[in-house]
Design a protein around this motif. Sequence first.
Motif, mmCIF file in Angstrom:
data_model
loop_
_atom_site.group_PDB
_atom_site.id
_atom_site.type_symbol
_atom_site.label_atom_id
_atom_site.label_comp_id
_atom_site.label_asym_id
_atom_site.label_seq_id
_atom_site.Cartn_x
_atom_site.Cartn_y
_atom_site.Cartn_z
ATOM 1 N N VAL A 23 138.619 -52.123 -15.367
ATOM 2 C CA VAL A 23 137.701 -52.000 -14.251
ATOM 3 C C VAL A 23 137.755 -53.267 -13.405
ATOM 4 O O VAL A 23 138.085 -54.344 -13.905
ATOM 5 N N CYS A 24 137.494 -53.123 -12.109
ATOM 6 C CA CYS A 24 137.285 -54.313 -11.277
ATOM 7 C C CYS A 24 136.217 -53.999 -10.230
ATOM 8 O O CYS A 24 135.825 -52.845 -10.069
ATOM 9 N N LEU A 25 135.742 -55.022 -9.548
ATOM 10 C CA LEU A 25 134.653 -54.832 -8.587
ATOM 11 C C LEU A 25 135.175 -54.322 -7.255
ATOM 12 O O LEU A 25 136.264 -54.695 -6.807
ATOM 13 N N THR A 26 134.404 -53.483 -6.592
ATOM 14 C CA THR A 26 134.681 -53.150 -5.200
ATOM 15 C C THR A 26 134.160 -54.302 -4.341
ATOM 16 O O THR A 26 133.495 -55.211 -4.835
ATOM 17 N N LYS A 27 134.446 -54.226 -3.062
ATOM 18 C CA LYS A 27 133.905 -55.247 -2.153
ATOM 19 C C LYS A 27 132.378 -55.317 -2.263
ATOM 20 O O LYS A 27 131.796 -56.403 -2.384
ATOM 21 N N LYS A 28 131.758 -54.151 -2.251
ATOM 22 C CA LYS A 28 130.293 -54.082 -2.367
ATOM 23 C C LYS A 28 129.804 -54.713 -3.670
ATOM 24 O O LYS A 28 128.846 -55.489 -3.691
ATOM 25 N N GLY A 29 130.495 -54.388 -4.772
ATOM 26 C CA GLY A 29 130.109 -54.933 -6.071
ATOM 27 C C GLY A 29 130.272 -56.439 -6.120
ATOM 28 O O GLY A 29 129.460 -57.159 -6.715
ATOM 29 N N LYS A 30 131.331 -56.910 -5.464
ATOM 30 C CA LYS A 30 131.612 -58.338 -5.479
ATOM 31 C C LYS A 30 130.516 -59.106 -4.748
ATOM 32 O O LYS A 30 130.090 -60.176 -5.180
ATOM 33 N N ASP A 73 127.807 -68.935 -0.741
ATOM 34 C CA ASP A 73 126.906 -68.866 0.405
ATOM 35 C C ASP A 73 126.287 -67.471 0.473
ATOM 36 O O ASP A 73 126.569 -66.612 -0.349
ATOM 37 N N ARG A 74 125.427 -67.249 1.489
ATOM 38 C CA ARG A 74 124.681 -65.993 1.486
ATOM 39 C C ARG A 74 125.545 -64.764 1.752
ATOM 40 O O ARG A 74 125.076 -63.633 1.644
ATOM 41 N N HIS A 75 126.804 -64.975 2.105
ATOM 42 C CA HIS A 75 127.695 -63.830 2.282
ATOM 43 C C HIS A 75 128.594 -63.601 1.070
ATOM 44 O O HIS A 75 129.455 -62.735 1.085
ATOM 45 N N GLY A 76 128.401 -64.429 0.053
ATOM 46 C CA GLY A 76 129.195 -64.242 -1.158
ATOM 47 C C GLY A 76 130.457 -65.089 -1.169
ATOM 48 O O GLY A 76 131.246 -65.016 -2.111
ATOM 49 N N ASN A 77 130.675 -65.873 -0.128
ATOM 50 C CA ASN A 77 131.851 -66.753 -0.118
ATOM 51 C C ASN A 77 131.617 -67.938 -1.034
ATOM 52 O O ASN A 77 130.520 -68.478 -1.095
ATOM 53 N N ILE A 78 132.667 -68.343 -1.706
ATOM 54 C CA ILE A 78 132.524 -69.394 -2.696
ATOM 55 C C ILE A 78 133.725 -70.331 -2.598
ATOM 56 O O ILE A 78 134.860 -69.875 -2.450
ATOM 57 N N VAL A 79 133.463 -71.633 -2.607
ATOM 58 C CA VAL A 79 134.592 -72.579 -2.498
ATOM 59 C C VAL A 79 135.305 -72.655 -3.835
ATOM 60 O O VAL A 79 134.699 -72.460 -4.885
ATOM 61 N N LYS A 80 136.600 -72.932 -3.785
ATOM 62 C CA LYS A 80 137.354 -73.044 -5.030
ATOM 63 C C LYS A 80 137.238 -74.459 -5.566
ATOM 64 O O LYS A 80 137.346 -75.430 -4.833
ATOM 65 N N ILE A 131 127.369 -58.191 -4.362
ATOM 66 C CA ILE A 131 126.157 -58.210 -5.184
ATOM 67 C C ILE A 131 126.284 -59.237 -6.305
ATOM 68 O O ILE A 131 125.379 -60.035 -6.553
ATOM 69 N N ALA A 132 127.427 -59.233 -6.973
ATOM 70 C CA ALA A 132 127.625 -60.178 -8.085
ATOM 71 C C ALA A 132 127.528 -61.619 -7.595
ATOM 72 O O ALA A 132 126.860 -62.455 -8.215
ATOM 73 N N ALA A 133 128.193 -61.891 -6.476
ATOM 74 C CA ALA A 133 128.175 -63.263 -5.957
ATOM 75 C C ALA A 133 126.756 -63.682 -5.591
ATOM 76 O O ALA A 133 126.370 -64.844 -5.759
ATOM 77 N N ASN A 134 125.983 -62.719 -5.124
ATOM 78 C CA ASN A 134 124.603 -63.045 -4.753
ATOM 79 C C ASN A 134 123.750 -63.363 -5.976
ATOM 80 O O ASN A 134 122.908 -64.256 -5.940
ATOM 81 N N VAL A 135 123.982 -62.642 -7.053
ATOM 82 C CA VAL A 135 123.250 -62.939 -8.288
ATOM 83 C C VAL A 135 123.638 -64.338 -8.786
ATOM 84 O O VAL A 135 122.792 -65.132 -9.198
#
Lengths: 217, 217
Positions: free
Chosen positions: A61-68, A133-140, A70-74
Amino acid sequence: MVTQSEENYLKAIYHLVKQGSSVVSTNAIAKKIHTKASSVTDMLKKLADKELVDYKKYQGVCLTKKGKIIAANVIRKHRLWEVFLVEKLKFSWDEVHDIAEQLEHIKSEKLINEIDAFLEFPSHDPHGDPIPDRHGNIVKNNSVNLLEIKIGDEGVLAHVKDSSDIFLKYLNKNNLALGYKIKVIDIEPFDSSIKIEVKAKQIVISKNVAKNLFINI
Amino acid sequence: MVTQSEENYLKAIYHLVKQGSSVVSTNAIAKKIHTKASSVTDMLKKLADKELVDYKKYQGVCLTKKGKIIAANVIRKHRLWEVFLVEKLKFSWDEVHDIAEQLEHIKSEKLINEIDAFLEFPSHDPHGDPIPDRHGNIVKNNSVNLLEIKIGDEGVLAHVKDSSDIFLKYLNKNNLALGYKIKVIDIEPFDSSIKIEVKAKQIVISKNVAKNLFINI
DNA sequence: ATAGTTTTTTAGTCTTCCCTAAAAAAATAT
DNA sequence: ATATTTTTTTAGGGAAGACTAAAAAACTAT
Ligand SMILES: [Mn+2]
Ligand SMILES: [Mn+2]
Ligand SMILES: [Mn+2]
Ligand SMILES: [Mn+2]
């Protein structure tokens, strides 16, 4: 609506994908969230119905864009709350994880954005993990693992992978904290243990410890 | 372990006892937490098994000592979080109730006591409700209801009974806030509406509004 | 006192999330 | 290629917490 349990599954899948293959196994999820494989299968069907994961029987299984998102927001909420607890309420970094596991499910966009502002938009949590960030973007993180460097190299402790209180208490005891300069003095070929220098003192850490420490060179 | 749902029932019973008879009816609870009487009966049995309420069929229900402490603690958390949101995160008093409904269920003694200290041990929440201490003790409000005073009396707005955003927004619009001095100019016998003076302006409030306002004389 | 009304409880279901045991599919070893 | 092991799914069921409908108890009114 996404339930608390669904959020926990999405978060687990997110973390497993991040540190491994592109697709995650039922068993890996079960182990991660301390449940049984059959429960995971149940939940994957539900998440697939909601189009939060891509799931085909026996295929992982992997996340869809939508799932990703939500996960990033949590994860964003988890890490911001951890910063809040440490910076504002004087918690120690080994006390915050379990409380953040609860707080990460509080539902209010405004709340988390105000917390973010109140903390002056921190980039990393108390364990060196980057805050999405609030859009789910995350720095590496481009810190490197202690196992991958050679004698004489040095850098600043920037990230610990294991956030369990038992590991963090070990670090406390050995005077290891984020931001401290670490120099590799010696590497023992027999068991990959590493002698390092921190704050003018030398200590030997096991391979198992080293594997969880990351430094910026 | 006390579940979130159980905490909500205990809190509802606590509030209903506080403002009425010594024993609370199934229907009253059902109305308060927007559920059905049959669900309430189910839950009362469970709470009685756990010795959190005294319940005999058809006889109404009240809290045991144990139940009262748990309820007061949930209320303590609710009100402290409300103070936090208003004082530290710049929320308005009409925005905090729903978020506090979630935050009141976070389980960590240390967390709530640190929040308490961080806020410098507030005695009342943003709506003028007293905050129980960590043992469940709560000071009695001795403010008096606007319906119970006579023309010429004056005092400081100290407590609003209804914390719904719709009522609080009405107060915002009419420039009524905790701490403001209120003087009763006239009382209309026909409908019990009251003309008051606040900040050098006179307004008329209905009986329904007055019933929710309490002042310290 | 009796009939009608309201309140409360019981009985039976549903959904969510978890479990165990068994079956099926996939992976591994010989 | 076949047998064995591991992984995953299915089948069936339990606890919590909600619901509707019906029965029982408690009030109310005459
Ligand atoms: Mn954590
Ligand atoms: Mn962390
Ligand atoms: Mn409130
Ligand atoms: Mn309040």
